[in-house]
Design a protein around this motif. Structure first.
Motif, short mmCIF file in Angstrom:
data_model
loop_
_atom_site.label_atom_id
_atom_site.label_comp_id
_atom_site.label_asym_id
_atom_site.label_seq_id
_atom_site.Cartn_x
_atom_site.Cartn_y
_atom_site.Cartn_z
N THR A 160 0.32 1.90 -6.76
CA THR A 160 0.93 1.08 -5.71
C THR A 160 1.07 -0.35 -6.22
O THR A 160 0.44 -0.74 -7.21
N PRO A 162 -5.25 2.24 -2.28
CA PRO A 162 -4.89 0.81 -2.37
C PRO A 162 -5.96 -0.07 -1.71
O PRO A 162 -6.22 -1.17 -2.19
N HIS A 208 0.82 -1.22 0.00
CA HIS A 208 0.00 0.00 0.00
C HIS A 208 0.85 1.27 0.00
O HIS A 208 0.31 2.37 -0.04
N GLU A 265 -0.21 -2.78 -4.66
CA GLU A 265 -1.55 -3.35 -4.43
C GLU A 265 -2.45 -3.16 -5.66
O GLU A 265 -3.15 -4.09 -6.06
N HIS A 266 -2.41 -1.98 -6.27
CA HIS A 266 -3.22 -1.74 -7.46
C HIS A 266 -2.84 -2.72 -8.57
O HIS A 266 -3.71 -3.33 -9.19
#
Length: 161
Positions: free
Chosen positions: A41, A66, A27, A43-44
């Motif tokens: 990020t 995120p 994140h 996470e994305h």
């Protein structure tokens, strides 16, 4: 034989991959370019790669946070890509490595962890984390340690030239 010596974990580096303040977390706000797009990020990127539908990937890529990207990645109106369980660690590794290559200070910070065992400290995630009983797979910790080893190898090869 264990990959890591049995100890009380005092020398281990425990982190939460969802902590936006931890630069090693998924994140953390370090954008990077991969597959011709800028990802806000790790996470994305990770959540978007669960799917083959480009519209769905784009919706996740442009999520405002995120956490929102994670939520969209968990909504499975359409099924996950069929090979997801086989490729998820590769996808995560690619994102973390690319982020480290984009931000040399982040790569250096990871290298400075030396030979510490890195542990994703999640009581609930037994695949990416260590789980409540510390017997989980620790997939995210392994990804970080593998990226660290690759960076170390590249650093050694560069100094030989």
């Amino acid at each position: 034989m264990s990959l890591f010596p049995a100890d009380n974990g005092e020398n281990d580096l425990f982190l939460s991959r969802t902590d936006p303040e931890n630069p090693f977390g998924t994140h953390a706000a370090y954008s990077f370019e991969l597959e011709g797009k800028v990802w806000p990020t790790v996470e994305h990127y990770f959540q978007a790669m669960k799917f083959t539908d480009e519209n769905r990937q784009e919706k996740i890529r442009t999520a405002t946070t995120p956490a929102r990207a994670g939520k969209l990645g968990r909504k499975r109106h359409k099924s996950l890509r069929p090979d997801w369980k086989k490729v998820r660690e590769t996808v995560m590794t690619r994102a973390v490595y690319t982020r480290c290559r984009t931000y040399p200070d982040l790569a250096q910070a990871l290298l400075e962890t030396g030979d510490q065992k890195i542990v994703e400290n999640s009581n609930y995630d037994y695949f990416w984390g260590c789980g409540r009983d510390r017997r989980g797979h620790n997939g995210y910790g392994k990804v970080l340690m593998n990226v660290r080893a690759k960076l170390r190898q590249e650093q050694a090869e560069a100094s030989e030239q």
